[in-house]
Design a protein around this motif. Structure first.
Motif, PDB file in Angstrom:
ATOM      1  N   ASP A 119      -0.309   4.545   3.195  1.00 44.80           N
ATOM      2  CA  ASP A 119      -1.465   3.832   2.649  1.00 44.80           C
ATOM      3  C   ASP A 119      -2.262   4.811   1.782  1.00 44.80           C
ATOM      4  O   ASP A 119      -2.763   5.822   2.282  1.00 44.80           O
ATOM      5  CB  ASP A 119      -2.317   3.323   3.830  1.00 44.80           C
ATOM      6  CG  ASP A 119      -3.471   2.449   3.354  1.00 44.80           C
ATOM      7  OD1 ASP A 119      -3.831   2.530   2.164  1.00 44.80           O
ATOM      8  OD2 ASP A 119      -3.997   1.697   4.188  1.00 44.80           O
ATOM      9  N   ALA A 120      -2.378   4.468   0.511  1.00 44.07           N
ATOM     10  CA  ALA A 120      -3.036   5.389  -0.421  1.00 44.07           C
ATOM     11  C   ALA A 120      -4.504   5.624  -0.076  1.00 44.07           C
ATOM     12  O   ALA A 120      -5.094   6.604  -0.514  1.00 44.07           O
ATOM     13  CB  ALA A 120      -2.915   4.844  -1.841  1.00 44.07           C
ATOM     14  N   SER A 121      -5.100   4.722   0.737  1.00 43.08           N
ATOM     15  CA  SER A 121      -6.501   4.945   1.080  1.00 43.08           C
ATOM     16  C   SER A 121      -6.628   6.020   2.170  1.00 43.08           C
ATOM     17  O   SER A 121      -7.717   6.450   2.513  1.00 43.08           O
ATOM     18  CB  SER A 121      -7.164   3.641   1.523  1.00 43.08           C
ATOM     19  OG  SER A 121      -6.508   3.169   2.669  1.00 43.08           O
ATOM     20  N   ASP A 122      -5.484   6.431   2.721  1.00 45.88           N
ATOM     21  CA  ASP A 122      -5.502   7.513   3.710  1.00 45.88           C
ATOM     22  C   ASP A 122      -4.465   8.564   3.301  1.00 45.88           C
ATOM     23  O   ASP A 122      -3.419   8.731   3.944  1.00 45.88           O
ATOM     24  CB  ASP A 122      -5.161   6.926   5.099  1.00 45.88           C
ATOM     25  CG  ASP A 122      -5.240   7.964   6.198  1.00 45.88           C
ATOM     26  OD1 ASP A 122      -5.760   9.083   5.924  1.00 45.88           O
ATOM     27  OD2 ASP A 122      -4.785   7.674   7.313  1.00 45.88           O
ATOM     28  N   PRO A 123      -4.729   9.289   2.217  1.00 49.42           N
ATOM     29  CA  PRO A 123      -3.692  10.144   1.621  1.00 49.42           C
ATOM     30  C   PRO A 123      -3.257  11.324   2.480  1.00 49.42           C
ATOM     31  O   PRO A 123      -2.233  11.941   2.195  1.00 49.42           O
ATOM     32  CB  PRO A 123      -4.320  10.646   0.314  1.00 49.42           C
ATOM     33  CG  PRO A 123      -5.730  10.244   0.317  1.00 49.42           C
ATOM     34  CD  PRO A 123      -5.970   9.285   1.430  1.00 49.42           C
ATOM     35  N   THR A 124      -3.983  11.615   3.546  1.00 53.03           N
ATOM     36  CA  THR A 124      -3.551  12.759   4.361  1.00 53.03           C
ATOM     37  C   THR A 124      -2.562  12.347   5.453  1.00 53.03           C
ATOM     38  O   THR A 124      -1.963  13.196   6.099  1.00 53.03           O
ATOM     39  CB  THR A 124      -4.763  13.447   5.027  1.00 53.03           C
ATOM     40  OG1 THR A 124      -5.469  12.446   5.748  1.00 53.03           O
ATOM     41  CG2 THR A 124      -5.667  14.105   3.992  1.00 53.03           C
ATOM     42  N   ALA A 125      -2.413  11.033   5.669  1.00 53.53           N
ATOM     43  CA  ALA A 125      -1.493  10.567   6.716  1.00 53.53           C
ATOM     44  C   ALA A 125      -0.064  10.541   6.184  1.00 53.53           C
ATOM     45  O   ALA A 125       0.404   9.539   5.647  1.00 53.53           O
ATOM     46  CB  ALA A 125      -1.918   9.179   7.195  1.00 53.53           C
TER      47      ALA A 125
ATOM     48  N   LYS B   5       0.821  -1.219   0.000  1.00 52.97           N
ATOM     49  CA  LYS B   5       0.000   0.000   0.000  1.00 52.97           C
ATOM     50  C   LYS B   5       0.851   1.263   0.000  1.00 52.97           C
ATOM     51  O   LYS B   5       0.351   2.355  -0.252  1.00 52.97           O
ATOM     52  CB  LYS B   5      -0.890  -0.001   1.240  1.00 52.97           C
ATOM     53  CG  LYS B   5      -1.905  -1.135   1.193  1.00 52.97           C
ATOM     54  CD  LYS B   5      -2.843  -1.088   2.354  1.00 52.97           C
ATOM     55  CE  LYS B   5      -3.984  -2.060   2.105  1.00 52.97           C
ATOM     56  NZ  LYS B   5      -4.865  -2.188   3.245  1.00 52.97           N
ATOM     57  N   GLU B   6       2.111   1.097   0.351  1.00 58.21           N
ATOM     58  CA  GLU B   6       2.985   2.266   0.504  1.00 58.21           C
ATOM     59  C   GLU B   6       3.292   2.959  -0.823  1.00 58.21           C
ATOM     60  O   GLU B   6       3.604   2.287  -1.811  1.00 58.21           O
ATOM     61  CB  GLU B   6       4.327   1.777   1.035  1.00 58.21           C
ATOM     62  CG  GLU B   6       4.579   2.074   2.469  1.00 58.21           C
ATOM     63  CD  GLU B   6       5.907   1.455   2.874  1.00 58.21           C
ATOM     64  OE1 GLU B   6       5.978   0.206   2.925  1.00 58.21           O
ATOM     65  OE2 GLU B   6       6.851   2.226   3.115  1.00 58.21           O
TER      66      GLU B   6
END
Ligand code: DMJ
Length: 480
Positions: A279-285, A218-219
């Motif tokens: 993780d691309a599903s959490d782009p703000t992290a 995911k990275e």
């Protein structure tokens, strides 16, 4: 900078190359890797596959080192043999050995020995692409030509062999190399546009499974395992004389997402950096970590604006191009600061940025974790300095490059020959690490040399440097 000083500095860089070569020649000639502290070498397969000699070859040619050239060519003629019962890394062998042979072929005025070896090697590497999806396996057995699953491949590795194989097709007229590597990029393009694949607006995860063809992590990052995917999107467009517009579009798409999702600024001094995404599903992290490897990007982005021409020959830049120029210059300023911040004046492998808004004015913008304090003599910052100097003409890039070179001279040069990596750049004297990687000769010293060369040595409108610093000429595709 006056001509005399420029020539003086360039001579010092040539001296450094000769000193590095002298150590290697005395201690480990013909070996793929060099351990300068123990005066030893190691090969990937018995007898070696020419990793150091071929990676260094075009730097020798550009520097006009006739004795060293004869030594290298003679080894290639008499000793280089790819019939090895050994698996090798496809990406490293392609960018260093195949890329080095192809550049030497061109720069030598078509000496057939280099093309014969390149064709032999290309044929042995090609089975790596017989994977199901077409995404190459990471390793291949040279003698049998067979590949097997070595687990997930790095995305950057699978997508950073295209320039070399396409040029091999151009030279031989045999499209089998071209078709194999083009299929990988078409597959990547399809993934980028597939909902749920793990890609994020042109940014791609750093692992891919060659059997299923799906992303295997995911990275997302522009450092290790991700970096040269983005580099080759641009360079594939430039290599074929800007005829393959789709690569420019893919590059632009990815770069817009880098700006939107990954560009960050540190506190308190506002250094630009490219954050990692876990993780691309959490782009703000954002993860505020940056590998030195990311430093290739500054020069690359400015190359993307000018496409090799000097900036002052272009029409006034539009808003997007101004943003890109800002990115290229600011990121390179940060990379230079990664050198200036340490006791040795040499960058660590990785830095972490301070992302706390509430920082005080004396808080550090960057910190180096204990495990990341090493320096492998890597080229990415001097690569960007070379490109930025060529494209902008701003003399400060030469000054920065010279300061970095002087730090290498002071802390990594060995008295009897060779240069050595460091285990810790934050203390003096820095403890040494027993390795001089081939990219020190192929890239670091070549980029420093080119930084002090006139613009007509490897003109950037006529050449594209592969990810290992090997200049390949721009060509118009015959069969496309
Ligand atoms: C080189 O082998 C290549 O530039 C590669 O793309 C990644 N980085 C190393 C040197 O740091």
């Amino acid at each position: 900078m006056d001509d005399e000083l420029t020539a003086f500095r360039q001579r010092k860089i040539v001296d450094a190359f000769r000193h590095a070569w002298k150590g290697y020649k005395t201690d480990a000639f013909g070996k793929d890797e060099y351990q300068p502290l123990t005066h030893a070498g190691h090969s990937w397969a018995p007898g070696g596959i020419g990793l150091m000699i071929i990676d260094a070859l075009d730097t020798i040619m550009l520097m006009n080192l006739t004795d060293e050239y004869q030594e290298a060519r003679s080894w290639i003629v008499h000793h280089l043999d790819f019939e090895k019962h050994q698996d090798v890394n496809v990406f490293e062998t392609t960018i260093r050995v195949l890329g080095g042979l192809l550049a030497a072929y061109h720069l030598s005025g078509n000496d057939p020995v280099y093309l014969e070896k390149a064709v032999d090697l290309g044929d042995r590497l090609l089975p790596a692409f017989h994977s199901g999806s077409g995404v190459p396996f990471s390793g291949v057995f040279l003698a049998s030509g067979s590949a097997k699953s070595f687990g997930p491949s790095s995305t950057a590795e699978a997508t950073t062999v295209q320039m070399e194989f396409k040029y091999l097709s151009h030279l031989t007229g045999d499209m089998k190399y071209w078709n194999a590597v083009e299929k990988v990029m078409d597959h990547m393009h399809a993934l980028v546009h597939t909902e749920g694949s793990g890609a994020l607006n042109g940014l791609v995860p750093i692992y891919i499974d060659p059997v299923s063809g799906r992303f295997a992590s995911k990275e997302i990052r522009l450092g290790s395992r991700g970096d040269s995917y983005y580099e080759y999107l641009l360079k594939l467009y430039l290599q074929t004389d800007k005829t393959e517009i789709r690569y420019k579009e893919r590059y632009e798409h990815a770069l817009e997402s880098v700006k939107k999702h990954l560009v960050q600024y540190s506190y308190p001094n506002h250094y630009m950096y490219i954050a990692e995404m876990l993780d691309a599903s959490d782009p703000t992290a954002h993860h505020p970590k940056m590998d030195h490897l990311v430093c290739f990007l500054g020069g690359n982005v400015v190359l993307g604006i000018t496409e090799g021409a000097p900036l002052d020959q272009l029409d006034p830049l539009d808003t997007k191009e101004m943003e890109d120029l800002h990115l290229g210059e600011e990121l390179t300023r940060t990379c230079y600061q990664m050198y200036r911040m340490t006791a040795t004046g040499l960058a660590s492998e990785i830095v972490y940025f301070n992302n706390k808004k509430e920082s005080q004015k004396d808080d550090p913008d960057m910190e180096i974790h204990v495990r990341d304090r090493h320096n492998l003599l890597r080229p990415e910052t001097v690569e960007s300095l070379f490109l930025l100097y060529r494209l902008t003409g701003d003399n400060k890039y030469r000054e920065w490059g010279w300061n970095i070179f002087e730090a290498f001279e002071k802390y990594t040069k060995l008295p009897e020959g060779g240069y050595t990596a460091l285990k810790d750049v934050t203390v003096i004297p820095p403890p040494r690490d027993n390795r001089m990687d081939t990219f020190f000769l192929a890239e670091t010293l070549k980029y420093l040399y080119l930084l002090f060369s006139p613009d007509d040595i490897i003109p950037l409108e006529n050449y594209v440097l592969n990810t290992e610093g090997h200049p390949l000429p721009v060509f118009s595709p015959k069969n496309k």
